[in-house]
Enzyme design. Structure first.
Site, PDB file in Angstrom:
ATOM      1  N   SER A 200      -9.940   1.239   1.054  1.00 22.43           N
ATOM      2  CA  SER A 200     -10.393   2.233   0.200  1.00 22.43           C
ATOM      3  C   SER A 200     -11.618   3.003   0.254  1.00 22.43           C
ATOM      4  O   SER A 200     -12.023   3.021   1.334  1.00 22.43           O
ATOM      5  CB  SER A 200      -9.758   1.785  -1.341  1.00 22.43           C
ATOM      6  OG  SER A 200      -9.824   2.814  -2.176  1.00 22.43           O
ATOM      7  N   ASP A 447       1.284   4.835   0.151  1.00 20.27           N
ATOM      8  CA  ASP A 447      -0.109   4.778  -0.619  1.00 20.27           C
ATOM      9  C   ASP A 447      -0.541   6.247  -0.720  1.00 20.27           C
ATOM     10  O   ASP A 447      -0.623   7.034   0.202  1.00 20.27           O
ATOM     11  CB  ASP A 447      -1.337   3.862   0.113  1.00 20.27           C
ATOM     12  CG  ASP A 447      -2.664   4.054  -0.466  1.00 20.27           C
ATOM     13  OD1 ASP A 447      -2.735   4.407  -1.564  1.00 20.27           O
ATOM     14  OD2 ASP A 447      -3.710   3.808   0.392  1.00 20.27           O
ATOM     15  N   HIS A 479      -1.605   0.412  -0.350  1.00 22.38           N
ATOM     16  CA  HIS A 479      -2.942   0.411  -0.367  1.00 22.38           C
ATOM     17  C   HIS A 479      -3.646  -0.857   0.481  1.00 22.38           C
ATOM     18  O   HIS A 479      -3.448  -1.989  -0.196  1.00 22.38           O
ATOM     19  CB  HIS A 479      -3.387   0.846  -1.953  1.00 22.38           C
ATOM     20  CG  HIS A 479      -4.702   1.266  -1.870  1.00 22.38           C
ATOM     21  ND1 HIS A 479      -5.222   2.445  -1.145  1.00 22.38           N
ATOM     22  CD2 HIS A 479      -5.865   0.865  -2.584  1.00 22.38           C
ATOM     23  CE1 HIS A 479      -6.320   2.687  -1.556  1.00 22.38           C
ATOM     24  NE2 HIS A 479      -7.042   1.659  -2.435  1.00 22.38           N
TER      25      HIS A 479
END
Length: 519
Positions: A200, A447, A479
């Protein structure tokens, strides 16, 4: 955006009505002397005699039989100016696991910490622990200066724009470079190859670190890193369009129920009597005072579940079953014909908050953040909108409005084009093909952050930029799923994704060692 991030996770900006974020570097004339974190006094007694490698005696557990030790590094406040306060020291937390380290030949794997306490990411990045024995690697997890125990001004670090001005991604990358370099010197392993990992926002930092500090890290694995979610590179509605598609792909009825819920909640919450009734419907622990609390509660559940739509049970954000979107839609579709739409939406969202069934009521207006993500709103300008095709209410974005919002909240104007100026992004395939190397961009198309990642930009042909700038894309991945610990129930495509990543990293290290030996 955990991010595994989620995370990420660039998560905090989703809690409100999808407002995007801002990074600014304010001028701080007359800034008073740095008030160091109270932990400085505790940590100073733990310094080793080997220089800047500071060690505490605390030991925490990353996972079963996977301990790591907590250390504190004396880091300078400002790496880019020579003002009187620039050399003031704060103590940056990092975690070390040397269980499998072959000191004479093993690499150093470093996790570039993102928006939260570093223990949270270490415990949810089992992939690094899983592969450490194969490589004989030393594992290091470095906390971002904006979070956890590493905040330069302790709990006052976001109390003023003068202090926030030191908490930027560029400062964080410099922190990592200095800490890694010093650590290698103090451990007498200066020649050990370093590979950085991040998911991320941490994945963004990992890829940017490889580009900015190629002399420190020989490669980077950036998972679910939305490095193109800036300027006009990626369609601004892509994130929420992706969330909506995740639900629609499971059930059109599920998508339609969620889409219809927002207007009904607004209508019912327009009076005190309506707020009281909604509070009962949502099983609120106390009467909710604002209709937006109901919206945000649902919003968070549906967005976060899309991010962590993992194929196996997980507890990264909440305890959830395998494929939680499918389970949410089963709940909605299981209601009888004519059932109330808000009841359906609430029941589905309850899966996110109460899958274990131990919650008797919900704190809908509890503003606390269990993962320490508060503060993300300062980090960078990330334009996001919601189209009419989304299951969320339409929303527009302008840089002018964002600038005014930042000025009202912080007293400074953001630099909306700074990220692409500092790190690039426009025509990234042409640029990286000429000068970049040794980066893996991994994305799972379930995601929603993948739309701001490397893979999305080169759709519909998913290809690598070069032989060493690699895109690994999984159709059903969520994710930074690849960073999670391996389980016996992992589908074959996850196993294969991780195998590819390991082989690529091995190739980087082998090539580095060959180059060293040839000198």
């Amino acid at each position: 955006m955990a991010a595994p991030g989620s995370s990420l996770l660039l998560l905090f900006l989703l809690l409100a009505a999808a407002s995007s974020a801002a990074e600014a570097n304010p001028i701080t004339p007359g800034f008073p002397p740095l008030q160091l974190h109270a932990l400085r006094h505790r940590r100073s007694t733990a310094k080793s005699s080997g220089g800047r490698y500071a060690v505490s005696a605390a030991v925490v557990t990353a996972a079963a039989a996977k301990p790591f030790t907590a250390h504190y590094f004396p880091q300078e406040l400002d790496h880019f100016t020579f003002k009187p306060n620039s050399s003031a020291v704060f103590y940056q937390k990092y975690l070390v696991n040397d269980t499998f380290w072959r000191r004479s030949s093993g690499p150093i794997f470093v996790y570039t910490g993102n928006e939260g306490d570093i223990e949270w990411f270490a415990t949810n990045t089992g992939f690094m622990f899983d592969i450490a024995p194969k490589f004989g690697a030393l594992l290091v997890f470095i906390e971002h200066r904006f979070y956890g125990e590493s905040k330069p001004f302790g709990n006052d670090s976001n109390s003023s724009v003068e202090k926030l001005g030191y908490l930027t991604s560029t400062q964080a990358l410099a922190d990592y470079a200095i800490l890694i370099t010093s650590l290698k010197q103090n451990l007498s392993v200066v020649a050990s190859p370093v590979v950085v990992f991040g998911g991320s926002y941490g994945g963004m930092l990992a890829s940017w670190f490889r580009l900015k500090y190629p002399h420190v890290a020989i490669g980077a694995l950036a998972s679910s890193a939305p490095i193109l979610q800036f300027d006009y590179i990626t369609p601004w509605s892509s994130f929420y369009d992706a969330v909506s598609q995740d639900y629609k792909s499971e059930s059109v009825n599920c998508f339609s129920v969620i889409k219809a819920a927002w207007d009904l909640i607004d209508e019912r919450g327009s009076t005190d009597a309506g707020l009281l009734q909604l509070s009962k419907t949502f099983r609120a622990c106390k009467t909710v005072k604002s209709v937006y609390s109901f919206r945000n509660w649902l919003w968070t559940a549906f967005v976060y579940t899309a991010m962590v739509d993992y194929p196996t049970p997980a507890n990264f954000l909440m305890n959830l079953p395998a494929y939680p979107i499918k389970e949410m839609c089963k709940i909605i579709d299981g209601f009888p014909t004519g059932a109330d739409i808000v009841d359906k939406a609430f029941a589905a969202a309850s899966l996110y908050y109460n899958y274990t069934g131990d919650q008797t009521c919900f704190e809908l207006e509890d503003g606390s953040d269990p993962h320490g993500l508060n503060g993300w709103g300062w980090q960078m300008v990330m334009p996001m909108t919601r189209s009419n095709e989304s299951m969320f209410p339409p929303f527009t974005f302008t840089y002018e409005e964002k600038s005014d919002d930042c000025f009202q909240n912080y007293g400074v104007r953001p630099r909306p084009n700074w990220i692409t100026t500092e790190y690039g992004g426009n025509k990234i395939d042409l640029v990286l093909k000429r000068f970049g190397s040794n980066i893996i961009f991994s994305n799972g198309m379930r995601d929603p952050w993948s739309r701001g990642g490397y893979a999305y930009k080169i759709l519909p042909v998913l290809k690598n930029i070069s032989s060493s700038i690699i895109a690994i894309v999984t159709e059903k991945g969520a994710h930074h799923l690849d960073f999670r610990s391996a389980t016996k129930d992992d589908p074959g495509w996850v196993v294969e994704q991780r195998r590819q990543e390991v082989e690529i990293i091995k190739g980087w290290i082998d090539q580095y060692n060959e180059d060293i030996m040839s000198k």
